[in-house]
Design a protein around this motif. Structure first.
Motif, mmCIF file in Angstrom:
data_model
loop_
_atom_site.group_PDB
_atom_site.id
_atom_site.type_symbol
_atom_site.label_atom_id
_atom_site.label_comp_id
_atom_site.label_asym_id
_atom_site.label_seq_id
_atom_site.Cartn_x
_atom_site.Cartn_y
_atom_site.Cartn_z
ATOM 1 N N GLU A 123 0.812 -1.218 0.000
ATOM 2 C CA GLU A 123 0.000 0.000 0.000
ATOM 3 C C GLU A 123 0.847 1.271 0.000
ATOM 4 O O GLU A 123 0.334 2.367 -0.278
ATOM 5 N N LEU A 124 2.130 1.166 0.340
ATOM 6 C CA LEU A 124 3.009 2.333 0.416
ATOM 7 C C LEU A 124 3.885 2.438 -0.828
ATOM 8 O O LEU A 124 4.403 1.439 -1.325
ATOM 9 N N GLU A 128 6.903 6.780 0.611
ATOM 10 C CA GLU A 128 6.143 6.669 1.854
ATOM 11 C C GLU A 128 6.750 5.615 2.782
ATOM 12 O O GLU A 128 6.812 5.813 3.998
ATOM 13 N N VAL A 272 -1.113 0.377 8.377
ATOM 14 C CA VAL A 272 -1.118 0.833 6.988
ATOM 15 C C VAL A 272 -2.049 -0.039 6.151
ATOM 16 O O VAL A 272 -2.880 0.449 5.372
ATOM 17 N N SER A 278 -1.334 6.571 7.447
ATOM 18 C CA SER A 278 -0.755 6.976 6.170
ATOM 19 C C SER A 278 0.458 7.858 6.420
ATOM 20 O O SER A 278 0.693 8.311 7.536
#
Length: 313
Positions: A123-124, A128, A272, A278
């Protein structure tokens, strides 16, 4: 055998951004229980320029030329003996602080103990993923120390910084009511994270008492110079901690210095994946522009993470 070399931003003596230069250094070796990471992104944190200036010389040994950077995200390029946790090609990130300052993450490669390294959540982004470890782990360690629970009230000094942003999200996910200080330009953003924003500075005690007449259960200081305000609004038997003011220990608080630990980072990664945490990246620069990135960080008003990406040709 010809020794492999890599590009790295490093400094051969203490100083300001002027001492940071492009170096050609040996690719770090991979010992037992370690992984070598091909670096995709590395965060810039205030501690980086403080170390470069020599502020931590009394407590940390430095091997010159020193490469700054404790946050990293990248791909496992090699593994040492008996390292079953990782395979070549794994996407990972880490808070890679070592006991001495030497080869950090502002380079093409870094070798770290497997105990520091976690698999990167898909997801990152790379940027990030590099921006999460130090700030997120610092926030989590602070909240663990405060032992605050659902329904209680937490005051955060400097909610708009990277650590503050992470702490707001972690606390809100746990059902904690969060009051957070920041400049007015950041109030809308803090509200979007679930905090009740407050202007910092003169009159803060009164502003906190309007929102929490009985006081707050805990205070997390991510700025410093806030002990008087903290003690004034803290309930009897309330807890407080600071990452910026060592004197809090003399006033019954706890001074926080985060430790590298993949298991702690994995707790953040779960959040996350759940969508409750986030990372806000505000600017990126290629690795060779590290001096400019440090200058941006020293200004102190980033409002999120500054990240270095791979060297460009």
């Amino acid at each position: 055998m010809t020794e492999r070399t890599m590009k790295a931003m490093a400094y051969a003596s203490y100083g300001g951004v002027e001492v940071l230069e492009l170096h050609e250094l040996p690719v770090p070796k991979v010992g037992p229980g370690m992984v070598r990471i091909g670096i995709k992104a590395a965060a810039v944190n205030p501690v980086d320029y403080k170390i470069m200036a020599g502020y931590l010389d009394p407590v940390m040994d430095v091997d010159f030329p020193a490469v700054p950077g404790w946050d990293v995200a990248g791909i496992v390029e090699a593994v040492g003996f008996d390292t079953p946790e990782f395979r070549i090609g794994d996407e990972v990130h880490a808070y890679g602080r070592r006991d001495t300052v030497g080869i950090g993450s502002w380079a093409e490669y870094i070798s770290l103990p497997a105990s520091m390294v976690a698999h990167k959540p898909e997801e990152l982004t790379w940027e990030e993923a590099a921006g999460l470890p130090l700030t997120g782990m610092t926030a989590l360690r602070t909240l663990d120390a405060l032992d605050i629970s659902a329904g209680q009230v937490l005051l955060i000094h400097n909610g708009s910084g990277g650590v503050g942003q992470a702490a707001i999200q972690i606390a809100r996910a746990a059902g904690v009511r969060v009051l957070a200080t920041a400049s007015e330009t950041n109030h809308e953003f803090l509200s979007s994270l679930g905090a009740e924003p407050l202007v910092y500075g003169e009159g803060l005690i009164e502003r906190v008492r309007v929102l929490a007449p009985d006081g707050v259960d805990a205070v997390a200081d991510f700025h410093g110079e806030a002990l008087e305000d903290t003690l004034a609004v803290l309930k009897k038997n309330g807890k407080h901690a600071s990452i910026a003011d060592g004197s809090v220990a003399e006033a019954g608080g706890q001074y926080i210095w985060v430790r590298p630990d993949a298991k702690v980072l994995e707790r953040l990664d779960v959040m996350v994946k759940e969508g409750t945490l986030s990372v806000k990246v505000v600017s990126t620069r290629p690795m060779q522009e590290a001096a400019a990135a440090v200058t941006d960080s020293m200004a102190g008003h980033a409002g999120g993470k500054i990240v270095l990406t791979s060297f460009t040709d």
